[in-house]
Design a protein around this motif. Structure first.
Motif, PDB file in Angstrom:
ATOM      1  N   ARG A 149     110.654   6.824 -46.006  1.00 28.77           N
ATOM      2  CA  ARG A 149     111.968   6.900 -45.375  1.00 28.77           C
ATOM      3  C   ARG A 149     113.055   7.033 -46.444  1.00 28.77           C
ATOM      4  O   ARG A 149     113.988   7.817 -46.296  1.00 28.77           O
ATOM      5  CB  ARG A 149     112.207   5.653 -44.519  1.00 28.77           C
ATOM      6  N   ARG A 150     112.939   6.272 -47.521  1.00 32.52           N
ATOM      7  CA  ARG A 150     113.926   6.341 -48.594  1.00 32.52           C
ATOM      8  C   ARG A 150     113.961   7.723 -49.237  1.00 32.52           C
ATOM      9  O   ARG A 150     115.024   8.223 -49.630  1.00 32.52           O
ATOM     10  CB  ARG A 150     113.600   5.303 -49.662  1.00 32.52           C
ATOM     11  N   LEU A 151     112.785   8.321 -49.373  1.00 38.19           N
ATOM     12  CA  LEU A 151     112.683   9.614 -50.029  1.00 38.19           C
ATOM     13  C   LEU A 151     113.042  10.775 -49.115  1.00 38.19           C
ATOM     14  O   LEU A 151     113.199  11.906 -49.569  1.00 38.19           O
ATOM     15  CB  LEU A 151     111.259   9.802 -50.566  1.00 38.19           C
ATOM     16  N   GLY A 152     113.142  10.492 -47.824  1.00 35.36           N
ATOM     17  CA  GLY A 152     113.452  11.545 -46.872  1.00 35.36           C
ATOM     18  C   GLY A 152     112.248  12.348 -46.451  1.00 35.36           C
ATOM     19  O   GLY A 152     112.384  13.470 -45.929  1.00 35.36           O
ATOM     20  N   TYR A 153     111.033  11.780 -46.631  1.00 35.08           N
ATOM     21  CA  TYR A 153     109.806  12.481 -46.250  1.00 35.08           C
ATOM     22  C   TYR A 153     109.380  12.070 -44.843  1.00 35.08           C
ATOM     23  O   TYR A 153     109.684  10.960 -44.386  1.00 35.08           O
ATOM     24  CB  TYR A 153     108.661  12.147 -47.223  1.00 35.08           C
ATOM     25  N   PRO A 154     108.627  12.910 -44.158  1.00 33.69           N
ATOM     26  CA  PRO A 154     108.077  12.500 -42.852  1.00 33.69           C
ATOM     27  C   PRO A 154     107.172  11.290 -43.031  1.00 33.69           C
ATOM     28  O   PRO A 154     106.389  11.225 -43.981  1.00 33.69           O
ATOM     29  CB  PRO A 154     107.281  13.735 -42.400  1.00 33.69           C
ATOM     30  N   GLN A 155     107.267  10.326 -42.151  1.00 28.75           N
ATOM     31  CA  GLN A 155     106.422   9.138 -42.261  1.00 28.75           C
ATOM     32  C   GLN A 155     105.019   9.447 -41.759  1.00 28.75           C
ATOM     33  O   GLN A 155     104.843  10.075 -40.718  1.00 28.75           O
ATOM     34  CB  GLN A 155     107.050   7.989 -41.478  1.00 28.75           C
ATOM     35  N   HIS A 156     104.021   9.007 -42.525  1.00 25.67           N
ATOM     36  CA  HIS A 156     102.645   9.379 -42.223  1.00 25.67           C
ATOM     37  C   HIS A 156     102.053   8.579 -41.068  1.00 25.67           C
ATOM     38  O   HIS A 156     100.938   8.851 -40.628  1.00 25.67           O
ATOM     39  CB  HIS A 156     101.766   9.232 -43.472  1.00 25.67           C
ATOM     40  N   ALA A 157     102.770   7.565 -40.584  1.00 20.91           N
ATOM     41  CA  ALA A 157     102.323   6.774 -39.430  1.00 20.91           C
ATOM     42  C   ALA A 157     103.568   6.249 -38.718  1.00 20.91           C
ATOM     43  O   ALA A 157     104.666   6.245 -39.268  1.00 20.91           O
ATOM     44  CB  ALA A 157     101.427   5.614 -39.884  1.00 20.91           C
ATOM     45  N   ASP A 158     103.381   5.810 -37.484  1.00 19.94           N
ATOM     46  CA  ASP A 158     104.498   5.268 -36.718  1.00 19.94           C
ATOM     47  C   ASP A 158     104.787   3.848 -37.179  1.00 19.94           C
ATOM     48  O   ASP A 158     103.902   2.981 -37.141  1.00 19.94           O
ATOM     49  CB  ASP A 158     104.167   5.281 -35.226  1.00 19.94           C
ATOM     50  N   PHE A 159     106.019   3.599 -37.595  1.00 22.32           N
ATOM     51  CA  PHE A 159     106.386   2.305 -38.169  1.00 22.32           C
ATOM     52  C   PHE A 159     106.152   1.176 -37.172  1.00 22.32           C
ATOM     53  O   PHE A 159     105.586   0.132 -37.510  1.00 22.32           O
ATOM     54  CB  PHE A 159     107.863   2.338 -38.600  1.00 22.32           C
ATOM     55  N   SER A 160     106.577   1.360 -35.936  1.00 19.69           N
ATOM     56  CA  SER A 160     106.443   0.301 -34.931  1.00 19.69           C
ATOM     57  C   SER A 160     104.993  -0.023 -34.637  1.00 19.69           C
ATOM     58  O   SER A 160     104.631  -1.192 -34.449  1.00 19.69           O
ATOM     59  CB  SER A 160     107.160   0.713 -33.645  1.00 19.69           C
ATOM     60  N   THR A 161     104.159   1.002 -34.620  1.00 11.69           N
ATOM     61  CA  THR A 161     102.729   0.777 -34.360  1.00 11.69           C
ATOM     62  C   THR A 161     102.104  -0.034 -35.484  1.00 11.69           C
ATOM     63  O   THR A 161     101.355  -0.985 -35.245  1.00 11.69           O
ATOM     64  CB  THR A 161     102.002   2.119 -34.207  1.00 11.69           C
ATOM     65  N   VAL A 162     102.419   0.324 -36.733  1.00 18.38           N
ATOM     66  CA  VAL A 162     101.877  -0.407 -37.877  1.00 18.38           C
ATOM     67  C   VAL A 162     102.402  -1.839 -37.872  1.00 18.38           C
ATOM     68  O   VAL A 162     101.651  -2.794 -38.112  1.00 18.38           O
ATOM     69  CB  VAL A 162     102.239   0.300 -39.200  1.00 18.38           C
ATOM     70  N   LEU A 163     103.677  -2.013 -37.574  1.00 23.10           N
ATOM     71  CA  LEU A 163     104.263  -3.357 -37.517  1.00 23.10           C
ATOM     72  C   LEU A 163     103.513  -4.239 -36.526  1.00 23.10           C
ATOM     73  O   LEU A 163     103.291  -5.429 -36.776  1.00 23.10           O
ATOM     74  CB  LEU A 163     105.741  -3.267 -37.123  1.00 23.10           C
ATOM     75  N   GLY A 164     103.090  -3.663 -35.415  1.00 21.33           N
ATOM     76  CA  GLY A 164     102.356  -4.427 -34.409  1.00 21.33           C
ATOM     77  C   GLY A 164     101.031  -4.963 -34.901  1.00 21.33           C
ATOM     78  O   GLY A 164     100.492  -5.915 -34.322  1.00 21.33           O
ATOM     79  N   HIS A 165     100.496  -4.362 -35.978  1.00 16.81           N
ATOM     80  CA  HIS A 165      99.206  -4.807 -36.529  1.00 16.81           C
ATOM     81  C   HIS A 165      99.373  -5.780 -37.689  1.00 16.81           C
ATOM     82  O   HIS A 165      98.383  -6.259 -38.236  1.00 16.81           O
ATOM     83  CB  HIS A 165      98.389  -3.605 -36.997  1.00 16.81           C
ATOM     84  N   THR A 166     100.610  -6.052 -38.087  1.00 17.67           N
ATOM     85  CA  THR A 166     100.831  -6.962 -39.208  1.00 17.67           C
ATOM     86  C   THR A 166     100.766  -8.414 -38.745  1.00 17.67           C
ATOM     87  O   THR A 166     100.748  -8.709 -37.547  1.00 17.67           O
ATOM     88  CB  THR A 166     102.207  -6.716 -39.847  1.00 17.67           C
ATOM     89  N   GLY A 167     100.815  -9.318 -39.723  1.00 13.54           N
ATOM     90  CA  GLY A 167     100.831 -10.738 -39.396  1.00 13.54           C
ATOM     91  C   GLY A 167     102.035 -11.110 -38.570  1.00 13.54           C
ATOM     92  O   GLY A 167     101.924 -11.870 -37.601  1.00 13.54           O
ATOM     93  N   LEU A 168     103.193 -10.586 -38.911  1.00 13.89           N
ATOM     94  CA  LEU A 168     104.396 -10.883 -38.135  1.00 13.89           C
ATOM     95  C   LEU A 168     104.347 -10.230 -36.763  1.00 13.89           C
ATOM     96  O   LEU A 168     104.679 -10.871 -35.754  1.00 13.89           O
ATOM     97  CB  LEU A 168     105.639 -10.402 -38.886  1.00 13.89           C
ATOM     98  N   GLY A 169     103.933  -8.990 -36.703  1.00 12.73           N
ATOM     99  CA  GLY A 169     103.928  -8.259 -35.435  1.00 12.73           C
ATOM    100  C   GLY A 169     103.052  -8.884 -34.377  1.00 12.73           C
ATOM    101  O   GLY A 169     103.311  -8.755 -33.175  1.00 12.73           O
ATOM    102  N   GLY A 170     102.016  -9.597 -34.806  1.00  9.03           N
ATOM    103  CA  GLY A 170     101.121 -10.243 -33.852  1.00  9.03           C
ATOM    104  C   GLY A 170     101.606 -11.597 -33.376  1.00  9.03           C
ATOM    105  O   GLY A 170     100.935 -12.243 -32.562  1.00  9.03           O
ATOM    106  N   LEU A 171     102.776 -12.050 -33.863  1.00 11.19           N
ATOM    107  CA  LEU A 171     103.315 -13.368 -33.512  1.00 11.19           C
ATOM    108  C   LEU A 171     102.218 -14.436 -33.584  1.00 11.19           C
ATOM    109  O   LEU A 171     101.854 -15.068 -32.589  1.00 11.19           O
ATOM    110  CB  LEU A 171     103.933 -13.338 -32.104  1.00 11.19           C
ATOM    111  N   PRO A 172     101.682 -14.664 -34.777  1.00  7.97           N
ATOM    112  CA  PRO A 172     100.539 -15.581 -34.912  1.00  7.97           C
ATOM    113  C   PRO A 172     100.896 -17.020 -34.578  1.00  7.97           C
ATOM    114  O   PRO A 172     102.058 -17.413 -34.624  1.00  7.97           O
ATOM    115  CB  PRO A 172     100.166 -15.443 -36.390  1.00  7.97           C
ATOM    116  N   GLU A 173      99.868 -17.798 -34.234  1.00 10.48           N
ATOM    117  CA  GLU A 173     100.076 -19.225 -34.005  1.00 10.48           C
ATOM    118  C   GLU A 173     100.661 -19.832 -35.271  1.00 10.48           C
ATOM    119  O   GLU A 173     100.044 -19.763 -36.343  1.00 10.48           O
ATOM    120  CB  GLU A 173      98.745 -19.899 -33.656  1.00 10.48           C
ATOM    121  N   PRO A 174     101.825 -20.419 -35.190  1.00 10.46           N
ATOM    122  CA  PRO A 174     102.539 -20.848 -36.399  1.00 10.46           C
ATOM    123  C   PRO A 174     101.829 -21.937 -37.177  1.00 10.46           C
ATOM    124  O   PRO A 174     101.993 -22.049 -38.396  1.00 10.46           O
ATOM    125  CB  PRO A 174     103.882 -21.334 -35.859  1.00 10.46           C
ATOM    126  N   TRP A 175     101.033 -22.755 -36.515  1.00 10.16           N
ATOM    127  CA  TRP A 175     100.363 -23.852 -37.196  1.00 10.16           C
ATOM    128  C   TRP A 175      99.143 -23.390 -37.984  1.00 10.16           C
ATOM    129  O   TRP A 175      98.566 -24.163 -38.752  1.00 10.16           O
ATOM    130  CB  TRP A 175      99.922 -24.902 -36.169  1.00 10.16           C
TER     131      TRP A 175
END
Length: 317
Positions: A149-175
């Protein structure tokens, strides 16, 4: 956590001390002659890239002119260490599938510091199938997407989709979060918000989750005296809408800062006496402290009902 921007004097003193130590540590940010061949990038390019990223945040956002100027000088130093970008051309020629040269180059490119040879190489390598393949570490993929995004290139994957697979995106059990998971979560936020420059990119659901659970995570790692992670959590807190401010947490982090401005990664002991050992042990936590202090300094006032609203939002089916 209480309302208000916090204590400007305390935050400024923390940032000023950290920048002073980092300025004095310049020799240890110098890249070795073998930086493009045999050197471990985690010990050479990574520190320099982190210096560039966080100094640019401070140079762009801190309200004090003298601190902005000091951070800008350190950012310029980091660019000079890359031989005005020629280093990245060498790295890409040697590792055309590697993403870390693109991620670090993107830090400079977003400010207009670009190199023609690098741009020509990236126009090819970022289209390679092996370069665009999805990475196992979804947090790292967010970093790559942010660089694109900073370089102005097309993103190779959908940001929101990848975010959903991260630790934060999954809203993990906080404990259930361990140290590694919390570090990953903080970097999900940093990539998402472009390191605090665009906090409005944080979706409301994730902001509510963080607002609810950050206080307990922060208390835990402060008790462990893991200052590096505590600093990252304070930086994440400052990225939240109407960011809450915890004066006790900041006082405890300030107490961990040595008279020379350094902040140990962990523990009550100051950084080692040997300058090289002190750099390895303290550079990242000191960088993070300056970064977090800057974001906290400019964070907007929170609303009194903010925490309660967050809890209600998470508990509503």
């Amino acid at each position: 956590m209480t309302g208000g921007r916090g204590a400007p004097e305390l935050l400024d003193r923390i940032v000023e001390g950290s920048l002073g130590w980092l300025d004095g540590a310049r020799p240890f940010f110098h890249l070795p002659a073998n930086a493009t061949t045999d050197a471990d990038p985690n010990l050479t390019l990574k520190p320099l890239g982190e210096l560039a990223e966080l100094m640019h945040v401070i140079a762009s956002l801190h309200p004090r002119t003298d601190l902005r100027e000091q951070a800008d000088r350190l950012f310029a130093f980091a660019w000079e260490e890359t031989y005005d970008g020629e280093l990245f051309a060498e790295l890409i020629r040697g590792e055309p599938y590697a993403t870390y040269p693109v991620e670090i180059y993107g830090v400079f490119a977003r400010t207009g510091l670009r190199n023609t040879a690098v741009e020509e190489l990236l126009s090819t390598t970022t289209r390679l199938r092996a370069w665009r393949v999805a990475r196992e570490d979804h947090t790292r993929t967010l970093g790559v997407l942010n660089a694109e995004r900073r370089l102005g290139y097309p993103q190779h994957a959908d940001f929101s989709t990848v975010l959903g697979h991260t630790g934060l995106g999954g809203l993990p059990e906080p404990w259930a979060l361990d140290r590694k998971a919390v570090y990953g979560l903080t970097h999900d936020v940093f990539h998402l918000t472009d390191w605090g420059r665009a906090p409005g990119r944080l979706p409301a659901e994730l902001a509510d989750y963080l607002r609810l659970w950050l206080p307990s995570w922060l208390e835990n790692w402060l008790e462990e005296q893991l200052w590096d992670l505590a600093g990252e959590l304070l930086a994440v807190t400052a990225c939240l809408p109407k960011a809450p401010y915890d004066p006790v947490a900041w006082q405890r982090l300030a107490a961990a800062q040595a008279a020379d401005g350094s902040v140990p990664e962990t523990g009550a002991a100051p950084c080692p006496d040997d300058p090289a050992e002190a750099f390895t042990a303290c550079y990242h936590s000191t960088l993070v402290t300056a970064f977090a202090g800057t974001l906290a300094r400019i964070a907007p006032e929170p609303s009194p009902e903010g925490a309660g609203a967050a809890a209600t939002a998470l508990r509503t089916p």
